[in-house]
Each structure stands twice: as C-alpha cells, then as structure tokens.
Scaffold this motif. Sequence first.
Motif, PDB file in Angstrom:
ATOM      1  N   GLU A  59       0.935  -1.120  -0.044  1.00 25.00           N
ATOM      2  CA  GLU A  59      -0.141  -0.062  -0.129  1.00 25.00           C
ATOM      3  C   GLU A  59       0.725   1.243   0.017  1.00 25.00           C
ATOM      4  O   GLU A  59       0.544   2.267  -0.802  1.00 25.00           O
ATOM      5  CB  GLU A  59      -0.894  -0.057   1.183  1.00 25.00           C
ATOM      6  N   ASN A  60       1.921   1.120   0.852  1.00 26.73           N
ATOM      7  CA  ASN A  60       2.680   2.454   0.821  1.00 26.73           C
ATOM      8  C   ASN A  60       3.631   2.652  -0.445  1.00 26.73           C
ATOM      9  O   ASN A  60       3.762   3.900  -0.856  1.00 26.73           O
ATOM     10  CB  ASN A  60       3.801   2.472   2.070  1.00 26.73           C
ATOM     11  N   LEU A  61       4.061   1.614  -1.273  1.00 27.43           N
ATOM     12  CA  LEU A  61       4.495   1.816  -2.434  1.00 27.43           C
ATOM     13  C   LEU A  61       3.763   2.340  -3.411  1.00 27.43           C
ATOM     14  O   LEU A  61       3.918   3.001  -4.155  1.00 27.43           O
ATOM     15  CB  LEU A  61       4.973   0.264  -2.992  1.00 27.43           C
ATOM     16  N   ILE A  62       2.319   1.972  -3.317  1.00 27.29           N
ATOM     17  CA  ILE A  62       1.328   2.405  -4.321  1.00 27.29           C
ATOM     18  C   ILE A  62       1.246   4.062  -3.983  1.00 27.29           C
ATOM     19  O   ILE A  62       1.331   4.509  -4.874  1.00 27.29           O
ATOM     20  CB  ILE A  62       0.047   1.780  -4.316  1.00 27.29           C
ATOM     21  N   LEU A  63       0.917   4.188  -2.728  1.00 22.89           N
ATOM     22  CA  LEU A  63       0.675   5.772  -2.378  1.00 22.89           C
ATOM     23  C   LEU A  63       1.981   6.484  -2.707  1.00 22.89           C
ATOM     24  O   LEU A  63       1.804   7.529  -3.248  1.00 22.89           O
ATOM     25  CB  LEU A  63       0.451   5.737  -0.876  1.00 22.89           C
ATOM     26  N   MET A  64       3.181   5.973  -2.436  1.00 24.14           N
ATOM     27  CA  MET A  64       4.309   6.665  -2.740  1.00 24.14           C
ATOM     28  C   MET A  64       4.705   6.848  -4.366  1.00 24.14           C
ATOM     29  O   MET A  64       4.945   8.088  -4.891  1.00 24.14           O
ATOM     30  CB  MET A  64       5.510   6.188  -2.074  1.00 24.14           C
ATOM     31  N   LYS A  69       4.766  10.295  -9.143  1.00 23.94           N
ATOM     32  CA  LYS A  69       4.145  10.459 -10.433  1.00 23.94           C
ATOM     33  C   LYS A  69       3.777  12.030 -10.518  1.00 23.94           C
ATOM     34  O   LYS A  69       4.040  12.470 -11.541  1.00 23.94           O
ATOM     35  CB  LYS A  69       3.135   9.424 -10.861  1.00 23.94           C
ATOM     36  N   LYS A  70       2.792  12.121  -9.483  1.00 24.37           N
ATOM     37  CA  LYS A  70       2.003  13.474  -9.738  1.00 24.37           C
ATOM     38  C   LYS A  70       3.120  14.674  -9.727  1.00 24.37           C
ATOM     39  O   LYS A  70       3.179  15.371 -10.557  1.00 24.37           O
ATOM     40  CB  LYS A  70       1.148  13.769  -8.612  1.00 24.37           C
ATOM     41  N   LEU A  71       4.156  14.569  -8.672  1.00 21.07           N
ATOM     42  CA  LEU A  71       5.159  15.440  -8.826  1.00 21.07           C
ATOM     43  C   LEU A  71       6.115  15.641  -9.878  1.00 21.07           C
ATOM     44  O   LEU A  71       6.526  16.627 -10.508  1.00 21.07           O
ATOM     45  CB  LEU A  71       6.019  15.291  -7.485  1.00 21.07           C
ATOM     46  N   ASN A  72       6.572  14.222 -10.326  1.00 24.90           N
ATOM     47  CA  ASN A  72       7.315  14.238 -11.805  1.00 24.90           C
ATOM     48  C   ASN A  72       6.552  14.817 -12.805  1.00 24.90           C
ATOM     49  O   ASN A  72       7.176  15.647 -13.768  1.00 24.90           O
ATOM     50  CB  ASN A  72       7.719  12.821 -11.669  1.00 24.90           C
ATOM     51  N   GLU A 111      12.669   4.101  -8.014  1.00 30.85           N
ATOM     52  CA  GLU A 111      13.819   4.828  -8.677  1.00 30.85           C
ATOM     53  C   GLU A 111      13.758   4.428 -10.282  1.00 30.85           C
ATOM     54  O   GLU A 111      14.232   5.268 -10.928  1.00 30.85           O
ATOM     55  CB  GLU A 111      15.363   4.443  -7.944  1.00 30.85           C
ATOM     56  N   LYS A 112      13.222   3.019 -10.254  1.00 29.20           N
ATOM     57  CA  LYS A 112      13.069   2.677 -11.819  1.00 29.20           C
ATOM     58  C   LYS A 112      11.997   3.460 -12.655  1.00 29.20           C
ATOM     59  O   LYS A 112      12.299   3.622 -13.586  1.00 29.20           O
ATOM     60  CB  LYS A 112      12.715   1.106 -11.744  1.00 29.20           C
ATOM     61  N   ASP A 113      11.094   4.078 -11.841  1.00 27.32           N
ATOM     62  CA  ASP A 113       9.855   4.764 -12.469  1.00 27.32           C
ATOM     63  C   ASP A 113      10.009   6.237 -12.172  1.00 27.32           C
ATOM     64  O   ASP A 113       9.245   7.020 -13.041  1.00 27.32           O
ATOM     65  CB  ASP A 113       8.768   4.320 -12.270  1.00 27.32           C
ATOM     66  N   TYR A 114      10.509   6.756 -11.129  1.00 29.71           N
ATOM     67  CA  TYR A 114      10.398   8.214 -10.915  1.00 29.71           C
ATOM     68  C   TYR A 114      11.642   8.770 -10.603  1.00 29.71           C
ATOM     69  O   TYR A 114      12.696   8.111 -10.034  1.00 29.71           O
ATOM     70  CB  TYR A 114       9.516   8.173  -9.472  1.00 29.71           C
ATOM     71  N   GLU A 115      11.837  10.037 -10.477  1.00 32.26           N
ATOM     72  CA  GLU A 115      13.141  10.926 -10.183  1.00 32.26           C
ATOM     73  C   GLU A 115      12.765  11.590  -8.916  1.00 32.26           C
ATOM     74  O   GLU A 115      11.694  11.974  -8.454  1.00 32.26           O
ATOM     75  CB  GLU A 115      13.424  11.883 -11.320  1.00 32.26           C
ATOM     76  N   PHE A 116      13.657  11.376  -8.058  1.00 33.12           N
ATOM     77  CA  PHE A 116      13.910  11.757  -6.544  1.00 33.12           C
ATOM     78  C   PHE A 116      15.186  12.015  -6.163  1.00 33.12           C
ATOM     79  O   PHE A 116      15.919  11.161  -6.509  1.00 33.12           O
ATOM     80  CB  PHE A 116      12.710  11.206  -5.736  1.00 33.12           C
ATOM     81  N   GLU A 117      15.377  12.709  -5.214  1.00 31.98           N
ATOM     82  CA  GLU A 117      16.519  12.467  -4.345  1.00 31.98           C
ATOM     83  C   GLU A 117      16.280  11.865  -2.919  1.00 31.98           C
ATOM     84  O   GLU A 117      14.977  12.031  -2.291  1.00 31.98           O
ATOM     85  CB  GLU A 117      17.225  14.039  -4.109  1.00 31.98           C
TER      86      GLU A 117
END
Length: 159
Positions: A59-64, A69-72, A111-117
Amino acid sequence: DNYNKIIYNETKEKMKQLISYLKTKEYDRGILTEKEKEEEEKSILNYLSLANKKEIIEENLILMGELLKKLNDENIKPIILICPMAKIWRELSQKYPETRDIFNNCIKELEKDYEFEIYDYFDREEFVDSDFYDASHLNFKGAEKFTKMFAADSGIKTK
C-alpha cells in the motif's frame, strides 16, 4: 470573524507555552521509569514489526508511487528525507534488520520509474538524545542541527 478572535485569544497562551516547551525539552531516557521504558520499547517494536507487513509495504509503495508520479508530471523533483531517530530507535531497529533491506528494495523499485533525491539520516550518530523532545521527534536544537546538515549535504542555501 469574532469567533476566530475568540479562539485565537483562548489558545494564544497555550500555544506560546507549547512552543516554549518544544524549544527547551530534551529527551532523556534515563529519567523514565522502567514501566515507561517498557512501553516505549513496545511501541517502537510494534511500529517496526508493522513496517514489515506485506500489505502495508504494498500500500505504501502504491501511495508513494502515485505521489512521485504527480510530482514528476509537474516537473517537481521530490526530496525524500529519512529523519534521524533517538538512540533507542537505532538500537531496537537492529532487531528487525530486514526492515532496512525492505526499505532499500522499495526505494530501488521507485527509482526505476520516478526521479527523486533521498537523504537518509536515520542512523546518523551525530544526533544524540538531547536533540529530541521524545524518542521520535527532534526538538528545536535538533531540528536546527538537522537543517544545517541537510543544507550542507544537499547544497541548498540557508539564511
């Protein structure tokens, strides 16, 4: 409007007291009773065991993922901060070493699908118990230390 003024006046002093308390309170596990220590440890261990439950992780992986995605999509590069914790947290987390592995695997998946630090301060020994107002939350002194450390690590300028 009058209602807001009444609420403000009624709570103003309590808020000043709370802020003063948070500025000066320092966590000291040594002054806790044995019962308080046991309750604190039980609470931390319960949290750590919940963090390893498959359905919670999923659930946390889905929410995160949705948030990232929204931020990217908005061209916003998120920064994930893992806050420091008091010594008791660091000690008890060693009873659940798989928690760190699960967390790291989740980060790799994201990290495979989204950019973040990501900046991880959980195990940083520069933080001592007096930097916290309880076992989990930084007090003002600790927050200032954390802010300066993060600014130095990330290159973000502060005043």
